[in-house]
Design a protein around this motif. Structure first.
Motif, PDB file in Angstrom:
ATOM      1  N   THR A  94      -7.340 -10.373  -0.280  1.00 35.93           N
ATOM      2  CA  THR A  94      -5.884 -10.401  -0.284  1.00 35.93           C
ATOM      3  C   THR A  94      -5.357  -9.023  -0.642  1.00 35.93           C
ATOM      4  N   PRO A  95      -4.770  -8.278   0.302  1.00 38.64           N
ATOM      5  CA  PRO A  95      -4.242  -6.948  -0.013  1.00 38.64           C
ATOM      6  C   PRO A  95      -3.174  -7.027  -1.079  1.00 38.64           C
ATOM      7  N   GLY A  96      -3.024  -5.934  -1.833  1.00 38.70           N
ATOM      8  CA  GLY A  96      -1.973  -5.878  -2.842  1.00 38.70           C
ATOM      9  C   GLY A  96      -2.396  -6.316  -4.216  1.00 38.70           C
ATOM     10  N   ARG A  97      -3.693  -6.455  -4.468  1.00 46.81           N
ATOM     11  CA  ARG A  97      -4.169  -6.919  -5.764  1.00 46.81           C
ATOM     12  C   ARG A  97      -3.991  -5.866  -6.860  1.00 46.81           C
ATOM     13  N   THR A  98      -4.051  -4.576  -6.487  1.00 39.03           N
ATOM     14  CA  THR A  98      -3.856  -3.530  -7.489  1.00 39.03           C
ATOM     15  C   THR A  98      -2.369  -3.422  -7.769  1.00 39.03           C
ATOM     16  N   GLN A  99      -1.936  -3.934  -8.921  1.00 34.81           N
ATOM     17  CA  GLN A  99      -0.517  -4.019  -9.236  1.00 34.81           C
ATOM     18  C   GLN A  99      -0.198  -3.273 -10.520  1.00 34.81           C
ATOM     19  N   ALA A 100      -0.976  -2.242 -10.807  1.00 34.44           N
ATOM     20  CA  ALA A 100      -0.743  -1.384 -11.968  1.00 34.44           C
ATOM     21  C   ALA A 100      -1.524  -0.107 -11.728  1.00 34.44           C
ATOM     22  N   LEU A 101      -1.395   0.861 -12.623  1.00 33.44           N
ATOM     23  CA  LEU A 101      -2.251   2.042 -12.582  1.00 33.44           C
ATOM     24  C   LEU A 101      -3.516   1.711 -13.352  1.00 33.44           C
TER      25      LEU A 101
END
Length: 201
Positions: free
Chosen positions: A39-46
């Motif tokens: 599922t793209p978009g899983r990285t939601q922070a630095l």
């Protein structure tokens, strides 16, 4: 919540489905260091990954994926703008693109903004193994003819096969050497403007 702004770090950016996490895992030889999701978009922070003392890799939120909640996408613009402009330890930006669908509007915005902030960019044309060698070289040559990309470092890469991994190691090692520890002026990029394209630039 970022670590102290000392030492040196290299940030990874790109659209949400270009293989950023797989690239980090290949680079560090840690298969599960960065979370890889269907599922793209899983990285939601630095996300910060410590290497040797005073050396870090930073995984930036993927941009351009519509299923990420709107409020969260809106928060990324100011976050990334502040990070790129003010982070003294940031030495360079690795921009991961899918060679089959490279250089979209968000990529163009990020390259322009990084240039305004005095941040060098190195482009990885990931998934080059999906094309023939000749087709991949031809596509990179086409991209190099785009005026905005003529001065941008670029290479073929595959997070699956390891194509280009030595070149990437060399680039990052150059940025992480002590000689690179020269902080930009506090007002670096003060005259540049963030993208007008919206919150997920």
């Amino acid at each position: 919540q970022l670590p102290a702004d000392d030492g040196v770090e290299v940030a990874f950016a790109g659209r949400s489905n270009v293989g950023k996490s797989s690239t980090l895992n290949m680079l560090t030889e840690r298969r599960a260091l960065a979370r890889v999701s269907r599922t793209p978009g899983r990285t939601q922070a630095l996300n910060i990954f410590d290497l040797d003392p005073g050396q870090r890799l930073v995984d930036l939120p993927g941009y351009g994926y519509a299923k990420v909640p709107e409020a969260l996408r809106r928060s990324w613009g100011p976050l990334l703008e502040q990070y790129l402009r003010r982070r003294g330890s940031l030495r360079g930006l690795i921009l991961v693109m899918d060679i089959r669908h490279p250089y979209g509007p968000h990529d163009a915005d990020l390259i322009a903004f990084a240039a305004g902030c005095g941040r060098p960019v190195h482009v990885l044309l990931n998934k080059a193994d999906k094309l023939s060698r000749g087709a991949a070289i031809q596509e990179m040559a086409r991209l190099r003819r785009i005026p905005e990309l003529r001065e941008v470092a670029m290479q073929l890469f595959s997070a699956q096969s390891g194509l280009g991994i030595d070149e990437l190691h060399e680039r990052i090692a150059t940025w992480l050497t002590p000689e690179a520890e020269k902080k930009p002026p506090a007002d670096a990029g003060a005259n540049s403007e963030p993208s007008k394209g919206g919150e997920d630039s």
